[in-house]
Design a protein around this motif. Structure first.
Motif, PDB file in Angstrom:
ATOM      1  N   SER A 121      11.817   1.930  -2.936  1.00  0.00           N
ATOM      2  CA  SER A 121      11.548   2.519  -4.374  1.00  0.00           C
ATOM      3  C   SER A 121      10.811   1.168  -5.084  1.00  0.00           C
ATOM      4  O   SER A 121      10.969   0.108  -4.382  1.00  0.00           O
ATOM      5  CB  SER A 121      12.729   2.927  -5.052  1.00  0.00           C
ATOM      6  OG  SER A 121      13.727   1.737  -4.986  1.00  0.00           O
ATOM      7  N   PRO A 123       8.491  -1.717  -6.623  1.00  0.00           N
ATOM      8  CA  PRO A 123       7.343  -2.261  -6.247  1.00  0.00           C
ATOM      9  C   PRO A 123       7.004  -1.777  -4.759  1.00  0.00           C
ATOM     10  O   PRO A 123       6.074  -1.842  -4.160  1.00  0.00           O
ATOM     11  CB  PRO A 123       7.579  -3.531  -6.661  1.00  0.00           C
ATOM     12  CG  PRO A 123       8.282  -3.540  -7.759  1.00  0.00           C
ATOM     13  CD  PRO A 123       9.294  -2.176  -7.490  1.00  0.00           C
ATOM     14  N   GLY A 125       8.074   0.703  -2.647  1.00  0.00           N
ATOM     15  CA  GLY A 125       7.726   1.683  -2.494  1.00  0.00           C
ATOM     16  C   GLY A 125       6.499   2.334  -2.805  1.00  0.00           C
ATOM     17  O   GLY A 125       5.663   2.837  -1.965  1.00  0.00           O
ATOM     18  N   ARG A 126       5.884   1.466  -3.826  1.00  0.00           N
ATOM     19  CA  ARG A 126       4.461   1.692  -4.082  1.00  0.00           C
ATOM     20  C   ARG A 126       3.637   1.122  -3.305  1.00  0.00           C
ATOM     21  O   ARG A 126       2.538   1.657  -2.988  1.00  0.00           O
ATOM     22  CB  ARG A 126       4.323   1.215  -5.722  1.00  0.00           C
ATOM     23  CG  ARG A 126       4.891   2.187  -6.729  1.00  0.00           C
ATOM     24  CD  ARG A 126       4.617   1.684  -8.090  1.00  0.00           C
ATOM     25  NE  ARG A 126       4.881   0.409  -8.534  1.00  0.00           N
ATOM     26  CZ  ARG A 126       5.925   0.030  -9.124  1.00  0.00           C
ATOM     27  NH1 ARG A 126       7.003   0.864  -9.244  1.00  0.00           N
ATOM     28  NH2 ARG A 126       6.348  -1.255  -9.446  1.00  0.00           N
ATOM     29  N   ARG A 127       4.054  -0.197  -2.879  1.00  0.00           N
ATOM     30  CA  ARG A 127       3.126  -0.715  -1.965  1.00  0.00           C
ATOM     31  C   ARG A 127       3.184  -0.120  -0.364  1.00  0.00           C
ATOM     32  O   ARG A 127       2.150   0.033   0.098  1.00  0.00           O
ATOM     33  CB  ARG A 127       3.786  -2.157  -1.488  1.00  0.00           C
ATOM     34  CG  ARG A 127       2.660  -3.301  -1.029  1.00  0.00           C
ATOM     35  CD  ARG A 127       3.448  -4.421  -0.809  1.00  0.00           C
ATOM     36  NE  ARG A 127       3.379  -5.132  -2.328  1.00  0.00           N
ATOM     37  CZ  ARG A 127       4.719  -5.839  -3.021  1.00  0.00           C
ATOM     38  NH1 ARG A 127       5.816  -5.794  -2.147  1.00  0.00           N
ATOM     39  NH2 ARG A 127       4.751  -6.147  -3.967  1.00  0.00           N
ATOM     40  N   TRP A 129       3.470   3.084  -0.090  1.00  0.00           N
ATOM     41  CA  TRP A 129       2.660   4.457  -0.357  1.00  0.00           C
ATOM     42  C   TRP A 129       1.137   4.148  -0.307  1.00  0.00           C
ATOM     43  O   TRP A 129       0.325   4.829   0.263  1.00  0.00           O
ATOM     44  CB  TRP A 129       2.948   5.127  -1.622  1.00  0.00           C
ATOM     45  CG  TRP A 129       4.068   6.125  -1.481  1.00  0.00           C
ATOM     46  CD1 TRP A 129       5.480   5.983  -2.126  1.00  0.00           C
ATOM     47  CD2 TRP A 129       4.091   7.344  -0.791  1.00  0.00           C
ATOM     48  NE1 TRP A 129       6.167   6.990  -1.861  1.00  0.00           N
ATOM     49  CE2 TRP A 129       5.620   7.823  -1.106  1.00  0.00           C
ATOM     50  CE3 TRP A 129       3.120   8.130  -0.003  1.00  0.00           C
ATOM     51  CZ2 TRP A 129       5.675   9.158  -0.373  1.00  0.00           C
ATOM     52  CZ3 TRP A 129       3.481   9.300   0.726  1.00  0.00           C
ATOM     53  CH2 TRP A 129       4.864   9.805   0.342  1.00  0.00           C
ATOM     54  N   LEU A 130       0.970   2.901  -0.801  1.00  0.00           N
ATOM     55  CA  LEU A 130      -0.406   2.626  -0.800  1.00  0.00           C
ATOM     56  C   LEU A 130      -0.741   2.301   0.741  1.00  0.00           C
ATOM     57  O   LEU A 130      -2.017   2.657   0.945  1.00  0.00           O
ATOM     58  CB  LEU A 130      -0.742   1.212  -1.659  1.00  0.00           C
ATOM     59  CG  LEU A 130      -2.013   0.592  -1.657  1.00  0.00           C
ATOM     60  CD1 LEU A 130      -3.286   1.724  -2.349  1.00  0.00           C
ATOM     61  CD2 LEU A 130      -2.113  -0.809  -2.503  1.00  0.00           C
ATOM     62  N   SER A 133      -1.542   5.505   2.271  1.00  0.00           N
ATOM     63  CA  SER A 133      -2.748   6.237   1.894  1.00  0.00           C
ATOM     64  C   SER A 133      -4.115   5.498   2.588  1.00  0.00           C
ATOM     65  O   SER A 133      -5.026   6.259   3.112  1.00  0.00           O
ATOM     66  CB  SER A 133      -2.856   6.018   0.477  1.00  0.00           C
ATOM     67  OG  SER A 133      -2.124   6.677  -0.187  1.00  0.00           O
ATOM     68  N   THR A 178       3.641  -7.890   2.366  1.00  0.00           N
ATOM     69  CA  THR A 178       4.866  -7.055   2.175  1.00  0.00           C
ATOM     70  C   THR A 178       5.887  -7.623   3.037  1.00  0.00           C
ATOM     71  O   THR A 178       7.201  -7.915   2.230  1.00  0.00           O
ATOM     72  CB  THR A 178       4.544  -5.489   2.339  1.00  0.00           C
ATOM     73  OG1 THR A 178       3.533  -5.166   1.895  1.00  0.00           O
ATOM     74  CG2 THR A 178       5.966  -4.784   2.231  1.00  0.00           C
TER      75      THR A 178
END
Length: 362
Positions: A121, A123, A125-127, A129-130, A133, A178
């Motif tokens: 979740s 930062p 999680g956002r990384r 998800w990026l 994508s 990451t």
């Protein structure tokens, strides 16, 4: 302060990302071999699901071969090829596509598991998800690349090849970043100029990788096989560099211009790495930063030597793949060095399993 997943989840996430990064590096090398063996157009259809299986009967092999015969590459380069010879190039391209599917599953399934557990979740999680994508986009870019060679060309468009490779390496670099962010380290008090040169090294490395892909796509490594001279001098004649109109086409489709830019960018990268290694010693920063700068400089120097040898030897597959593999190492070291010198806005704290359990009991 941001709390990251408990220790067991954090260890699992690290292992997962390490495996994905390793598979992407392997896929880049398989992709390089696929390009060098002229195998990339042997499969003329994009079947994301059913294409997982290779031809399983003689009739299926015949159908695949007949489909290949309809494209310009067969007619102009491989006319008269036997079915056995076709199978050789088919297996390279099929392996490359299968590895892409494997990477997708190796990333997606654990990602869903960690999401379900609430382990990723904020930062992180956002990384992630990026990265997911970008991976989904990479599949579409791969077919976009292949499609460019099915109707009028005998090879894929060099710009599309370079885009495909660059995106793969961007995904790889994002995972390396990451992973590094999940590791604890002391903050490095370093002058802003060191962070700037570290990020410049990452940027110039990506430019050099893109140009290297253009060289491969144009087969430009098979011409101007002298060093340090190129086209009869250290700097080619302007008329030969800008032979095509409009002028910008030369930046992507002129063998001489692209190879010359690749050489000049290599010199720039080596000089910048040498300056950075000297500057971090002069600045008196931590030993990890100094070692990181020296490792990066050494890798770039080795890469430059391999590039020269590959050119002089007319691009044998073994040297070409070693050159490409070392490029991945250079990118890895560049990203790690940039991360070492980049401040962390939040502290990374792993919550021990015992503390989690105690909190639940209380």
């Amino acid at each position: 302060m941001t709390t990251v997943p408990r220790t067991t989840d954090l260890a699992a996430i690290r292992i997962w990302l390490l495996v994905v990064a390793g598979l992407i590096a392997l896929m880049v090398l398989v992709g390089g071999a696929t390009r060098l063996t002229e195998s990339g157009l042997s499969i003329v259809e994009w079947k994301p699901v059913t294409g997982t299986l290779p031809p399983l009967s003689e009739q299926a092999w015949t159908d695949a071969f007949e489909a290949y015969k309809t494209i310009p590459q067969y007619r102009q380069m491989n006319a008269g090829m036997t079915l056995h010879e076709f199978k050789t190039i088919f297996w390279w391209e099929w392996s490359h596509r299968l590895l892409g599917r494997v990477i997708g599953m190796v990333y997606l399934l654990p990602f869903l598991w960690f999401l379900w557990r609430g382990a990723v979740s904020g930062p992180l999680g956002r990384r992630l998800w990026l990265i997911f994508s970008l991976g989904a986009l990479q599949g579409a870019v791969g077919w976009w690349m292949v499609a460019s060679g099915l109707t009028e060309r005998t090879e894929v468009a060099p710009v599309r090849l370079a885009t495909h490779l660059s995106l793969a390496l961007l995904i790889y670099a994002s995972i390396v970043w990451t992973l590094r962010r999940l590791s604890s380290r002391e903050e490095t008090a370093a002058p802003a100029r060191l962070r700037l040169t570290a990020w410049m090294l990452v940027g110039v490395t990506f430019v050099q990788l893109y140009l290297g892909a253009l060289v491969a796509g144009l087969r430009a490594g098979l011409v101007y096989n002298t060093w340090p001279e190129i086209d009869g001098g250290l700097i080619p004649k302007a008329a030969n560099l800008w032979i095509h109109s409009p002028w910008w086409i030369n930046l992507f489709e002129n063998d001489l211009t692209v190879q010359f830019m690749h050489r000049m960018t290599a010199y720039t990268l080596l000089a910048l790495a040498a300056w950075h290694a000297f500057d971090v010693m002069r600045a008196g920063v931590g030993r990890d930063v100094v070692r990181g700068a020296h490792r990066l400089l050494a890798a770039i120097l080795v890469q430059a030597v391999l590039g020269i040898l590959t050119l002089l030897a007319l691009v044998p597959i073994s040297l070409a793949l070693l050159h490409q593999g070392t490029a991945i190492i250079v990118l890895t070291f560049a990203v790690l060095q940039a991360e070492r010198l980049s401040p962390r806005r939040t502290a990374v704290v792993a919550v021990p399993q015992a503390a989690v359990a105690a909190g639940q009991v209380g």
